[in-house]
Design a protein around this motif. Structure first.
Motif, PDB file in Angstrom:
ATOM      1  N   PHE A 135       0.847  -1.185   0.000  1.00  9.24           N
ATOM      2  CA  PHE A 135       0.000   0.000   0.000  1.00  9.24           C
ATOM      3  C   PHE A 135       0.885   1.239   0.000  1.00  9.24           C
ATOM      4  O   PHE A 135       2.061   1.185   0.356  1.00  9.24           O
ATOM      5  CB  PHE A 135      -0.914   0.013   1.229  1.00  9.24           C
ATOM      6  N   CYS A 136       0.298   2.341  -0.423  1.00 11.02           N
ATOM      7  CA  CYS A 136       1.003   3.623  -0.405  1.00 11.02           C
ATOM      8  C   CYS A 136       0.720   4.307   0.928  1.00 11.02           C
ATOM      9  O   CYS A 136      -0.440   4.520   1.295  1.00 11.02           O
ATOM     10  CB  CYS A 136       0.549   4.505  -1.558  1.00 11.02           C
ATOM     11  N   PHE A 137       1.762   4.642   1.663  1.00 12.52           N
ATOM     12  CA  PHE A 137       1.591   5.204   3.002  1.00 12.52           C
ATOM     13  C   PHE A 137       1.012   6.613   2.961  1.00 12.52           C
ATOM     14  O   PHE A 137       0.573   7.124   3.997  1.00 12.52           O
ATOM     15  CB  PHE A 137       2.940   5.216   3.738  1.00 12.52           C
ATOM     16  N   ASP A 138       0.974   7.246   1.790  1.00  6.71           N
ATOM     17  CA  ASP A 138       0.398   8.593   1.694  1.00  6.71           C
ATOM     18  C   ASP A 138      -1.005   8.650   2.278  1.00  6.71           C
ATOM     19  O   ASP A 138      -1.371   9.608   2.971  1.00  6.71           O
ATOM     20  CB  ASP A 138       0.340   9.034   0.234  1.00  6.71           C
ATOM     21  N   HIS A 139      -1.816   7.625   2.004  1.00  2.95           N
ATOM     22  CA  HIS A 139      -3.209   7.640   2.435  1.00  2.95           C
ATOM     23  C   HIS A 139      -3.321   7.467   3.951  1.00  2.95           C
ATOM     24  O   HIS A 139      -4.169   8.100   4.590  1.00  2.95           O
ATOM     25  CB  HIS A 139      -3.982   6.543   1.708  1.00  2.95           C
ATOM     26  N   VAL A 140      -2.477   6.621   4.523  1.00  3.97           N
ATOM     27  CA  VAL A 140      -2.457   6.460   5.979  1.00  3.97           C
ATOM     28  C   VAL A 140      -2.037   7.767   6.643  1.00  3.97           C
ATOM     29  O   VAL A 140      -2.623   8.200   7.645  1.00  3.97           O
ATOM     30  CB  VAL A 140      -1.509   5.313   6.373  1.00  3.97           C
ATOM     31  N   TYR A 141      -1.043   8.399   6.076  1.00  6.92           N
ATOM     32  CA  TYR A 141      -0.557   9.654   6.642  1.00  6.92           C
ATOM     33  C   TYR A 141      -1.616  10.746   6.540  1.00  6.92           C
ATOM     34  O   TYR A 141      -1.813  11.528   7.488  1.00  6.92           O
ATOM     35  CB  TYR A 141       0.713  10.079   5.911  1.00  6.92           C
ATOM     36  N   PHE A 142      -2.322  10.801   5.436  1.00  5.95           N
ATOM     37  CA  PHE A 142      -3.385  11.789   5.250  1.00  5.95           C
ATOM     38  C   PHE A 142      -4.472  11.617   6.307  1.00  5.95           C
ATOM     39  O   PHE A 142      -4.924  12.591   6.932  1.00  5.95           O
ATOM     40  CB  PHE A 142      -3.964  11.648   3.844  1.00  5.95           C
ATOM     41  N   CYS A 143      -4.897  10.383   6.535  1.00  7.66           N
ATOM     42  CA  CYS A 143      -5.923  10.128   7.554  1.00  7.66           C
ATOM     43  C   CYS A 143      -5.426  10.484   8.946  1.00  7.66           C
ATOM     44  O   CYS A 143      -6.167  11.054   9.765  1.00  7.66           O
ATOM     45  CB  CYS A 143      -6.356   8.663   7.496  1.00  7.66           C
ATOM     46  N   SER A 144      -4.173  10.164   9.246  1.00 11.49           N
ATOM     47  CA  SER A 144      -3.625  10.467  10.574  1.00 11.49           C
ATOM     48  C   SER A 144      -3.544  11.975  10.806  1.00 11.49           C
ATOM     49  O   SER A 144      -3.762  12.454  11.923  1.00 11.49           O
ATOM     50  CB  SER A 144      -2.245   9.831  10.733  1.00 11.49           C
ATOM     51  N   VAL A 145      -3.239  12.738   9.755  1.00 12.26           N
ATOM     52  CA  VAL A 145      -3.185  14.194   9.896  1.00 12.26           C
ATOM     53  C   VAL A 145      -4.564  14.753  10.225  1.00 12.26           C
ATOM     54  O   VAL A 145      -4.712  15.608  11.109  1.00 12.26           O
ATOM     55  CB  VAL A 145      -2.625  14.840   8.608  1.00 12.26           C
ATOM     56  N   LEU A 146      -5.607  14.270   9.540  1.00 13.10           N
ATOM     57  CA  LEU A 146      -6.960  14.747   9.820  1.00 13.10           C
ATOM     58  C   LEU A 146      -7.410  14.338  11.219  1.00 13.10           C
ATOM     59  O   LEU A 146      -8.072  15.114  11.923  1.00 13.10           O
ATOM     60  CB  LEU A 146      -7.936  14.202   8.779  1.00 13.10           C
ATOM     61  N   ILE A 147      -7.069  13.123  11.644  1.00 17.18           N
ATOM     62  CA  ILE A 147      -7.427  12.679  12.996  1.00 17.18           C
ATOM     63  C   ILE A 147      -6.741  13.554  14.037  1.00 17.18           C
ATOM     64  O   ILE A 147      -7.355  13.976  15.031  1.00 17.18           O
ATOM     65  CB  ILE A 147      -7.055  11.202  13.187  1.00 17.18           C
ATOM     66  N   SER A 148      -5.470  13.850  13.833  1.00 17.43           N
ATOM     67  CA  SER A 148      -4.739  14.692  14.776  1.00 17.43           C
ATOM     68  C   SER A 148      -5.337  16.091  14.841  1.00 17.43           C
ATOM     69  O   SER A 148      -5.454  16.676  15.922  1.00 17.43           O
ATOM     70  CB  SER A 148      -3.264  14.775  14.364  1.00 17.43           C
ATOM     71  N   ALA A 149      -5.723  16.633  13.678  1.00 11.07           N
ATOM     72  CA  ALA A 149      -6.339  17.960  13.672  1.00 11.07           C
ATOM     73  C   ALA A 149      -7.660  17.965  14.431  1.00 11.07           C
ATOM     74  O   ALA A 149      -7.989  18.941  15.118  1.00 11.07           O
ATOM     75  CB  ALA A 149      -6.547  18.426  12.235  1.00 11.07           C
ATOM     76  N   SER A 150      -8.414  16.872  14.345  1.00 11.19           N
ATOM     77  CA  SER A 150      -9.704  16.805  15.042  1.00 11.19           C
ATOM     78  C   SER A 150      -9.551  16.755  16.558  1.00 11.19           C
ATOM     79  O   SER A 150     -10.519  16.982  17.284  1.00 11.19           O
ATOM     80  CB  SER A 150     -10.485  15.575  14.571  1.00 11.19           C
TER      81      SER A 150
END
Length: 700
Positions: A135-150
């Motif tokens: 898998f491409c880690f870009d998508h995991v990182y994108f989700c983690s950034v949004l979770i952290s912002a929330s």
């Protein structure tokens, strides 16, 4: 199958800037955003294999552990993990770095799982099939950034919700263009995500209010105005064994009771604060907290005793002790009723008419020096005006439903006309002989459930069951003394019942939470503590203490001591150096190794070699347009072999096959006519190059 396509350009950078703004870390967000997006602007790459991915994962775990540890020092154990999650973009950056700057477009899931790595090794060793999920880690990182912002400090902002929706749509666009998902399905998924996010936020808010704050939480903002007792509740009263506060002796003895708040109005198992009013007037609001003034501008002493002069309140002859404990938010502070003054630098301190002290913390652990003793008193006298019979006194009121039993009890003991000291002595002796302390209450008659729910619980306690916990004894004492004409109030806080034999410190746990009565001594013109709960209550039915509680206690004491040391002037810089020095050293070592092993990929991998190859063969002009279909050319892969994979994108492959054959002859056939072959190759490359530029980017 997992998606191996990278995230759209600038998406990760935009989400990181959003995270930085929401969490109050804009500079950190900008730096990471530039570092991530720079991979699209440079051809610097590294040949990261499975060991590199595994090492990056281990570094991320180490950063997570360190972050949780540091955050735990500044917050409670419950909130440590959510607060640490706000740093996920920093914690996971090593993994995103090896993904963005590596040769490969995806990573193996086995690199993140010990179980999968063992299976992979076992399969290779025995020649068994193994399905490697990539898998491409870009998508995991994108989700983690949004979770952290929330989870950030401004997560309630409507801007975060709108921006998150825009970013998710941005992420969806390439999937829709590839026709892998129909627009209707994508819209339904997006609406489901938006609705689920909103509902989830409401559920988490409700759970936090009900489970983490709780209805008995000492120190909540509403606790100074009212509190619900456990009077009438059946079953066991459970309390936390966690240390809430520590009392460190300095000079003289320690107090036996530390009050957090007090109340004077009882209704349906609730105690609240109430001011006097004239008959017919509406109920008035309790007095608000008022900020205390310090003794002097440079003097950290703050007067807590009401109407006390500075010299008396700060007398060095008073017994002294230090209260040390966590203050995660604006909290009520435990104090003896006759506290004179306190040393608590850099804190905002407020007090109300009932003597409750509220502290707005500027440090995660409060460390206050308390001076206490007679004739100090933090609460104002009771409100009564003998010349105004129409003005009610809340400190003398008894609920109508409990009054008959209270009157009978007082008449039975014959204490109505006794002095206050003798009243208290008679009640103490009677409760000790005739009553039993218990944390567990059951129905006096198992068949009388409905009658019990409608019962007058204090009357039932005094005349029938004669069993109960401290709230029963405290409430009954308040009513009995009021029946005798003594103004009284209901007080809650902690009892000092546990001392550390080594340090002499008193430990105040949740299990030491206590309730008692404060009575007005007219002769001395002061409030006195009256605790008529049987004296063996703290040793009766001792709650279960887990085997690891001692370890937790030692950790909490160490944590509090470190934070108190850190909050002292000049120590913060030392703490930052101690924490950051190993991280900086490790980052410098990693940067040195990366610098020495960097590679240039694509048309700019080696400019001199590229120019030489282009001078020898024009086929190199096809590498750049072919990259958008094949990705970056792997290091060590011949250009001619790599270009064979672009054949499905061409209308006809004859020109490409001929161009590759001429390219090979130019390189390896010394007898070939270089000029004529080169001219033919240029004529073949030009239309191929134009065709590759026009063909849409291939979807993975």
């Amino acid at each position: 199958m997992a998606d191996t396509r990278p995230a759209p350009r600038l998406l990760l950078g935009a989400s990181l800037l959003l995270w930085g703004g929401i969490t109050g870390r804009p500079l950190i967000g900008l730096i990471i955003a530039v570092a991530v997006e720079a991979a699209h602007w440079t051809r610097t790459r590294w040949e990261f294999g499975n060991p590199a991915y595994l090492r990056a994962w281990q570094v991320a775990i180490l950063l997570l552990v360190l972050t949780v540890g540091v955050v735990w020092l500044d917050s409670s154990a419950i909130s440590a993990l959510p607060n640490a999650m706000t740093w996920l973009p920093v914690i996971l950056f090593p993994l995103q770095f090896v993904q963005s700057y590596g040769i490969r477009r995806s990573m193996s899931l086995a690199n993140l799982s010990l179980f999968l790595r063992k299976r992979r090794e076992h399969s290779r060793k025995h020649g068994l099939p193994f399905r490697d999920i990539r898998f491409c880690f870009d998508h995991v990182y994108f989700c983690s950034v949004l979770i952290s912002a929330s989870l950030g400090q401004h997560s309630r902002s409507a801007f975060l919700f709108v921006a998150s929706v825009v970013l998710v749509i941005w992420w969806f666009i390439p999937r829709l263009s590839g026709k892998r998902m129909k627009p209707v399905s994508a819209g339904l998924m997006l609406l489901t995500a938006v609705g689920g996010g909103y509902a989830g936020e409401k559920i988490l808010d409700y759970a936090y209010e009900r489970l983490l704050i709780g209805r008995y939480q000492l120190g909540s903002l509403e606790y100074s105005r009212h509190t619900r007792t456990a009077i009438g509740d059946l079953g066991e009263i459970k309390q936390s064994p966690e240390i809430q506060w520590r009392l460190i002796p300095r000079h003289g003895e320690l107090p036996r009771l530390l009050r957090v708040s007090s109340y004077n109005n009882y209704l349906n198992t609730y105690w609240s604060t109430k001011l006097p009013k004239r008959v017919g007037e509406e109920d008035s609001e309790p007095l608000e907290f008022q900020e205390l003034q310090s003794v002097g501008i440079e003097d950290p002493f703050r007067i807590t005793a009401q109407n006390a002069d500075t010299t008396t309140a700060t007398s060095p002859a008073f017994p002294q002790f230090t209260v040390r404990g966590g203050t995660p938010r604006k909290d009520l502070f435990p104090l003896p009723a006759n506290a004179g003054s306190m040393v608590l630098p850099a804190q905002n301190i407020e007090i109300n008419a009932f003597g409750s002290l509220r502290v707005d913390p500027q440090h995660p652990v409060a460390d206050a020096l308390i001076l206490w003793g007679d004739p100090m008193d933090t609460a104002l006298p009771p409100w009564s005006d003998p010349g105004d019979p129409d003005r009610e006194s809340p400190d003398l009121q008894i609920p109508n439903n409990e009054e008959p039993a209270i009157r009978r009890f007082v008449d039975q003991l014959g204490i109505r006309d006794l002095p206050l000291k003798e009243k208290v002595a008679v009640l103490r002796g009677h409760f000790a002989r005739e009553f039993t302390y218990t944390r567990y209450l059951s129905l006096p008659d198992p068949k009388a459930q409905d009658e019990y729910e409608r019962a007058n619980f204090i009357s039932l306690f005094l005349e029938e069951t004669k069993r109960g916990h401290c709230e029963y004894f405290a409430t009954a004492t308040v009513f009995l003394l009021r029946e005798c004409g003594v103004p009284t109030r209901y007080a809650t806080g902690f009892a000092v019942v546990e001392r550390d034999p080594d340090s002499g410190e008193a430990l105040l746990r949740g299990t030491h939470g206590h309730a008692w009565c404060t009575a007005w001594d007219e002769a001395r013109q002061t409030w006195i503590d009256v605790d008529l709960t049987p004296p063996d209550w703290s040793g009766t039915e001792t709650p279960y203490m887990p085997a690891w509680q001692g370890l937790l206690d030692r950790w909490q004491i160490l944590r509090d001591n470190i934070l108190v040391w850190r909050s002292q002037p000049g120590n913060m810089a030392i703490a930052i150096v101690i924490v950051c020095l190993p991280l900086v050293a490790g980052a410098a070592l990693a940067a040195r190794r990366l610098w020495r092993s960097k590679r240039q990929v694509g048309p700019y991998r080696d400019r001199k070699a590229a120019k030489a190859a282009l001078a020898l063969s024009p086929l190199g002009l096809l590498e750049k347009p072919a990259t958008k279909h094949l990705g970056e050319r792997p290091l060590g892969t011949p250009l001619s072999r790599w270009l064979l994979d672009v054949r499905p994108a061409l209308a006809s492959t004859d020109q490409l096959d001929e161009a590759i054959e001429i390219h090979r002859r130019l390189r390896f056939d010394p007898t070939a006519d270089a000029d004529s072959l080169r001219s033919r190759l240029e004529s073949l490359v030009a239309p191929l190059r134009r065709e590759l530029k026009r063909v849409p980017r291939r979807q993975a």
